[in-house]
Design a protein around this motif. Structure first.
Motif, short mmCIF file in Angstrom:
data_model
loop_
_atom_site.label_atom_id
_atom_site.label_comp_id
_atom_site.label_asym_id
_atom_site.label_seq_id
_atom_site.Cartn_x
_atom_site.Cartn_y
_atom_site.Cartn_z
N MET A 262 8.28 45.20 -62.79
CA MET A 262 8.46 44.27 -61.69
C MET A 262 7.57 44.69 -60.52
SD MET A 262 10.29 41.63 -60.85
CE MET A 262 11.71 41.00 -60.08
N TYR A 263 6.81 43.76 -60.00
CA TYR A 263 5.93 44.00 -58.86
C TYR A 263 6.63 43.54 -57.58
CZ TYR A 263 1.86 44.92 -61.81
OH TYR A 263 0.98 45.47 -62.70
N ALA A 264 6.40 44.25 -56.49
CA ALA A 264 6.91 43.85 -55.18
C ALA A 264 5.88 42.98 -54.49
CB ALA A 264 7.20 45.08 -54.34
N LEU A 265 6.33 41.93 -53.82
CA LEU A 265 5.45 41.01 -53.13
C LEU A 265 5.14 41.52 -51.73
CD1 LEU A 265 4.08 38.25 -53.40
CD2 LEU A 265 6.16 37.24 -52.47
N LYS A 266 3.86 41.53 -51.35
CA LYS A 266 3.42 41.99 -50.02
C LYS A 266 2.50 40.93 -49.41
CE LYS A 266 5.09 46.20 -50.51
NZ LYS A 266 6.09 46.79 -49.70
N TYR A 267 2.67 40.70 -48.11
CA TYR A 267 1.78 39.80 -47.38
C TYR A 267 1.95 40.05 -45.89
CZ TYR A 267 6.10 37.03 -47.40
OH TYR A 267 7.40 36.62 -47.31
N ASP A 268 0.94 39.63 -45.11
CA ASP A 268 0.98 39.88 -43.67
C ASP A 268 1.50 38.66 -42.92
OD1 ASP A 268 -1.17 38.08 -43.45
OD2 ASP A 268 -2.66 39.67 -43.28
N ALA A 269 1.54 38.77 -41.60
CA ALA A 269 2.09 37.70 -40.76
C ALA A 269 1.28 36.41 -40.85
CB ALA A 269 2.17 38.17 -39.32
N THR A 270 -0.02 36.51 -41.02
CA THR A 270 -0.86 35.31 -41.14
C THR A 270 -0.51 34.54 -42.41
OG1 THR A 270 -2.64 36.38 -39.92
CG2 THR A 270 -3.24 34.47 -41.26
N ILE A 271 -0.37 35.26 -43.50
CA ILE A 271 0.01 34.62 -44.77
C ILE A 271 1.40 34.01 -44.64
CG2 ILE A 271 0.61 35.08 -47.19
CD1 ILE A 271 -2.42 34.99 -46.66
N ALA A 272 2.32 34.71 -43.99
CA ALA A 272 3.67 34.18 -43.79
C ALA A 272 3.63 32.87 -43.00
CB ALA A 272 4.54 35.21 -43.08
N ALA B 57 7.66 34.40 -57.75
CA ALA B 57 8.72 35.20 -58.37
C ALA B 57 8.38 35.48 -59.83
CB ALA B 57 10.06 34.47 -58.27
N ALA B 58 7.87 34.48 -60.52
CA ALA B 58 7.44 34.69 -61.92
C ALA B 58 6.28 35.67 -61.98
CB ALA B 58 7.05 33.36 -62.55
N ALA B 59 5.35 35.58 -61.02
CA ALA B 59 4.20 36.49 -61.01
C ALA B 59 4.64 37.93 -60.75
CB ALA B 59 3.20 36.06 -59.94
N CYS B 60 5.67 38.13 -59.98
CA CYS B 60 6.16 39.49 -59.75
C CYS B 60 6.75 40.09 -61.02
CB CYS B 60 7.20 39.49 -58.62
SG CYS B 60 6.48 39.28 -56.98
N THR B 61 7.25 39.24 -61.89
CA THR B 61 7.79 39.71 -63.17
C THR B 61 6.69 39.94 -64.19
OG1 THR B 61 9.86 38.55 -62.74
CG2 THR B 61 9.40 39.14 -65.02
N ASP B 62 5.77 38.99 -64.29
CA ASP B 62 4.67 39.08 -65.26
C ASP B 62 3.41 38.48 -64.63
OD1 ASP B 62 2.94 39.17 -67.41
OD2 ASP B 62 4.29 38.11 -68.78
N PRO B 63 2.66 39.29 -63.87
CA PRO B 63 1.53 38.74 -63.12
C PRO B 63 0.42 38.15 -63.99
CG PRO B 63 1.61 41.13 -62.91
CD PRO B 63 2.85 40.70 -63.61
N PHE B 64 0.22 38.65 -65.17
CA PHE B 64 -0.86 38.12 -66.00
C PHE B 64 -0.49 36.79 -66.64
CE2 PHE B 64 -2.03 42.57 -65.66
CZ PHE B 64 -3.35 42.43 -65.26
N ALA B 65 0.77 36.56 -66.92
CA ALA B 65 1.19 35.28 -67.49
C ALA B 65 1.19 34.18 -66.43
CB ALA B 65 2.58 35.41 -68.10
N ALA B 66 1.45 34.52 -65.19
CA ALA B 66 1.59 33.52 -64.12
C ALA B 66 0.29 33.24 -63.38
CB ALA B 66 2.65 33.99 -63.13
N THR B 67 -0.76 34.03 -63.63
CA THR B 67 -2.00 33.90 -62.87
C THR B 67 -3.20 33.73 -63.79
OG1 THR B 67 -2.37 36.30 -62.82
CG2 THR B 67 -1.09 35.35 -61.01
N VAL B 68 -4.32 33.39 -63.17
CA VAL B 68 -5.60 33.31 -63.88
C VAL B 68 -6.58 34.24 -63.17
CG1 VAL B 68 -5.22 30.96 -64.71
CG2 VAL B 68 -6.39 31.32 -62.53
N PRO B 69 -7.63 34.67 -63.85
CA PRO B 69 -8.62 35.54 -63.18
C PRO B 69 -9.25 34.85 -61.97
CG PRO B 69 -8.98 35.54 -65.55
CD PRO B 69 -7.97 34.46 -65.26
N TYR B 70 -9.57 35.64 -60.97
CA TYR B 70 -10.30 35.17 -59.80
C TYR B 70 -11.71 35.71 -59.93
CZ TYR B 70 -11.50 34.35 -54.89
OH TYR B 70 -12.08 33.93 -53.73
#
Length: 80
Positions: free
Chosen positions: A1-11, A30-43
């Motif tokens: 499980m990954y923890a989500l991080k972001y700054d005030a601008t993103i918020a 939330a899904a990306a925090c559980t399995d980031p590769f399944a929920a995302t695509v390469p940038y």
């Protein structure tokens, strides 16, 4: 499980999204925090670190901190 991080601008950007888009983004992150590769695509080049969430009206650039198990939001772009 990954923890989500972001700054005030993103918020602030996330808070300014229309409620349905914000809710969808919350669910996908939330899904990306559980399995980031399944929920995302390469940038760009698939380095396993910079990834992107692609939804109908928003895309999000994220950085995966594999050692620290963190998912950092770098950019949110609303297309609506």
């Amino acid at each position: 499980m990954y923890a989500l991080k972001y700054d005030a601008t993103i918020a602030a950007v996330w808070d300014s999204l229309p409620p349905p888009v914000s809710e969808q983004l919350s669910d996908v992150l939330a899904a990306a925090c559980t399995d980031p590769f399944a929920a995302t695509v390469p940038y760009g080049e698939d380095d396993g670190i910079m990834r992107m969430l692609v939804l109908d009206e928003v895309f999000v650039v994220i950085y995966l901190g594999h050692r620290t198990k963190t998912l950092h939001i770098y950019q949110i772009d609303y297309l609506g």
